[in-house]
Design a protein around this motif. Structure first.
Motif, PDB file in Angstrom:
ATOM      1  N   CYS A 155      -0.193  11.346   8.542  1.00  0.00           N
ATOM      2  CA  CYS A 155      -0.981  10.111   8.633  1.00  0.00           C
ATOM      3  C   CYS A 155      -2.156  10.239   9.596  1.00  0.00           C
ATOM      4  N   ARG A 156      -2.052  11.134  10.553  1.00  0.00           N
ATOM      5  CA  ARG A 156      -3.129  11.314  11.525  1.00  0.00           C
ATOM      6  C   ARG A 156      -4.407  11.829  10.887  1.00  0.00           C
ATOM      7  N   SER A 157      -4.270  12.562   9.770  1.00  0.00           N
ATOM      8  CA  SER A 157      -5.448  13.123   9.108  1.00  0.00           C
ATOM      9  C   SER A 157      -5.803  12.381   7.814  1.00  0.00           C
ATOM     10  N   LEU A 158      -5.125  11.266   7.560  1.00  0.00           N
ATOM     11  CA  LEU A 158      -5.405  10.500   6.338  1.00  0.00           C
ATOM     12  C   LEU A 158      -6.425   9.389   6.561  1.00  0.00           C
ATOM     13  N   GLY A 159      -6.745   9.113   7.806  1.00  0.00           N
ATOM     14  CA  GLY A 159      -7.649   7.998   8.069  1.00  0.00           C
ATOM     15  C   GLY A 159      -7.005   6.702   7.633  1.00  0.00           C
ATOM     16  N   GLY A 191       0.833  -1.192   0.000  1.00  0.00           N
ATOM     17  CA  GLY A 191       0.000   0.000   0.000  1.00  0.00           C
ATOM     18  C   GLY A 191       0.873   1.249   0.000  1.00  0.00           C
ATOM     19  N   PRO A 192       0.364   2.364  -0.502  1.00  0.00           N
ATOM     20  CA  PRO A 192       1.174   3.580  -0.640  1.00  0.00           C
ATOM     21  C   PRO A 192       1.757   4.106   0.668  1.00  0.00           C
ATOM     22  N   ARG A 193       0.983   4.043   1.753  1.00  0.00           N
ATOM     23  CA  ARG A 193       1.431   4.674   3.001  1.00  0.00           C
ATOM     24  C   ARG A 193       2.705   4.038   3.538  1.00  0.00           C
ATOM     25  N   TYR A 194       2.739   2.710   3.617  1.00  0.00           N
ATOM     26  CA  TYR A 194       3.904   2.048   4.181  1.00  0.00           C
ATOM     27  C   TYR A 194       5.098   2.098   3.232  1.00  0.00           C
ATOM     28  N   CYS A 195       4.826   2.218   1.945  1.00  0.00           N
ATOM     29  CA  CYS A 195       5.923   2.419   0.982  1.00  0.00           C
ATOM     30  C   CYS A 195       6.619   3.757   1.224  1.00  0.00           C
ATOM     31  N   VAL A 196       5.843   4.785   1.521  1.00  0.00           N
ATOM     32  CA  VAL A 196       6.414   6.113   1.769  1.00  0.00           C
ATOM     33  C   VAL A 196       7.290   6.090   3.019  1.00  0.00           C
ATOM     34  N   ILE A 197       6.821   5.443   4.074  1.00  0.00           N
ATOM     35  CA  ILE A 197       7.588   5.367   5.321  1.00  0.00           C
ATOM     36  C   ILE A 197       8.909   4.640   5.094  1.00  0.00           C
ATOM     37  N   LEU A 198       8.832   3.472   4.448  1.00  0.00           N
ATOM     38  CA  LEU A 198      10.036   2.684   4.182  1.00  0.00           C
ATOM     39  C   LEU A 198      10.983   3.444   3.261  1.00  0.00           C
TER      40      LEU A 198
END
Length: 461
Positions: A214-218, A87-94
């Motif tokens: 991430c807090r406001s991305l749901g 998923g996009p979110r965890y790709c950005v973090i990594l």
């Protein structure tokens, strides 16, 4: 862009707070990227005695171009990983963590091998980060939301804000902050290595900004795009087992056509960070009031500043043109053609600079020629670059969204990879000949684009 002014409901003009937080994440990441990227060619080409690595200019431009090239190839694989697994979110973090590790390698660099390792690691991190940030910006809006183009333009302003501040800071740091100078101000040792450690630290700041976002991305961006995502209504409507329809195949074809033409724009555009940068470093008078202006200030830094300053006027121009044409905006094809034309004018300016200095080995031209080139280059960029990802977001079939976002970046990979070899042609044929050939190719390309505009537009109807 006319969608920005046609929605009568005031609430529709507002953008979610997450957009600005994602933009801030991009700002810090681009700070590191556009701060570290332009000085790589100097780090490689300058002699060992002043803190460089002593590589030949032709080899240095090829290696330096690889950073830009592979950071645009990698998002294809980052898109696949996001689509199918993370998923996009965890790709950005990594990706943020990996980029920080990559930039830190520059601190230890003692040979071209270290720089190649830096390029590989930073490219992997950028691949996970870049396309997926853009995908998440698109997920904040419905597919046909008229605010989407403006959202990508806002993001582009954050990007160029980071590019401006990053290149300005790093270009100053490697000379004046980390470099060593004698009593007369002459640089004895450049601080390239410490500058790359700074880039690594800024990437970690980018990660921190994203965690706040991430807090406001749901739940947006948490799931792979190939899975049903309750936050992405367009994905919910798609049966991923079905083959593409004729319209969807045409939409993919349009993306591929436009991406192909964008290759030639970026091929010549990127000379400002390779061959052209070496040229102006050698043949431009950078002394202004007793202060020696760092060369990258006139290219990368000035370009970033112009992108921020001109973003709103350019948006107003598109809106005015759309209004005059009764709500019909220029097509992406026409905007790429305009980009070709302005970049061609920029290189014609460099022809003038070469004439002004008479082609003499010991003669220098005014810094104003370089600033005028950068102005034309930036206007050409703003004609279509901010909307490239928006076009992909609106046009691409949902199940291939991240992949086709990566394909758009792949076109820039080809251009970046090719840009490193222009120096070889300059050495072989001469500066003036190449400066004349480049705008000639661009103007022919603009004519072809304008002639094919109607047919390309029909493919999406």
């Amino acid at each position: 862009m006319n969608g920005q002014t046609s929605t009568p409901v005031e609430v529709k003009q507002k953008h979610p707070a997450a957009l600005y937080l994602l933009g801030l994440t991009f700002t810090f990441e681009r700070f590191a990227y556009y701060g570290g990227k332009p000085i790589i060619v100097y780090f490689l080409a300058y002699s060992l005695t002043v803190g460089g690595l002593g590589i030949s200019k032709t080899e240095a431009t090829v290696i330096a171009a690889n950073l830009g090239a592979f950071t645009y190839l990698a998002p294809i694989f980052g898109g696949i990983i996001a689509d199918k697994w993370l998923g996009p979110r965890y790709c950005v973090i990594l990706g943020s963590i990996i980029m920080s590790i990559g930039w830190s390698l520059g601190y230890f660099a003692t040979s071209a091998a270290w720089i190649n390792a830096l390029i590989i690691v930073v490219s992997i991190g950028t691949g996970l980060f870049k396309g997926n940030i853009n995908t998440m910006v698109g997920e904040l809006y419905e597919k046909d939301d008229p605010r989407k183009d403006m959202a990508f333009s806002i993001t582009y302003s954050f990007v160029n804000g980071g590019a401006f501040v990053g290149s300005l800071t790093m270009a100053t740091a490697y000379i004046y902050l980390f470099g060593k100078r004698n009593a007369s101000g002459e640089v004895l040792l450049y601080g390239f290595r410490q500058s790359y450690l700074l880039a690594a630290a800024v990437c970690l700041i980018s990660l921190f900004a994203f965690l706040i976002a991430c807090r406001s991305l749901g739940d947006a961006g948490k799931r792979p795009n190939c899975l049903a995502n309750p936050n992405n209504k367009e994905v919910q409507k798609v049966d991923h087992s079905k083959p593409l329809t004729k319209k969807e195949r045409n939409q993919v074809a349009v993306i591929l056509i436009l991406a192909t033409f964008s290759i030639f724009f970026w091929l010549f555009y990127n000379q400002a960070e390779t061959s052209l940068l070496l040229y102006i470093d050698k043949y431009t008078n950078f002394n202004v009031g007793g202060f020696k202006v760092p060369p990258t200030w006139t290219t990368t830094s000035f370009n970033g500043l112009l992108c921020v300053v001109l973003a709103a006027p350019m948006a107003a121009i598109w809106a005015a043109i759309s209004k005059k044409r009764k709500g019909v905006d220029f097509t992406m094809t026409q905007k790429i053609a305009l980009g070709y034309i302005f970049l061609a004018i920029g290189f014609l300016v460099m022809v003038g600079a070469e004439f002004a200095r008479g082609g003499n080995e010991g003669a220098n031209s005014s810094i104003l020629w370089i600033l005028m080139f950068t102005l034309m280059q930036t206007i050409g960029e703003l004609c279509f670059s901010p909307l490239g990802t928006s076009v992909v977001s609106r046009t691409a079939p949902a199940k291939y969204l991240s992949l086709l976002m990566g394909v758009w970046f792949f076109a820039t990979f080809v251009a970046q990879k090719g840009s490193g070899y222009i120096e070889t042609f300059i050495v072989k044929f001469g500066t003036m000949q190449i400066f004349i050939l480049i705008p000639s190719i661009l103007l022919v390309g603009a004519v072809i684009l304008l002639a094919c505009n109607k047919k390309i537009t029909e493919l999406t109807e």
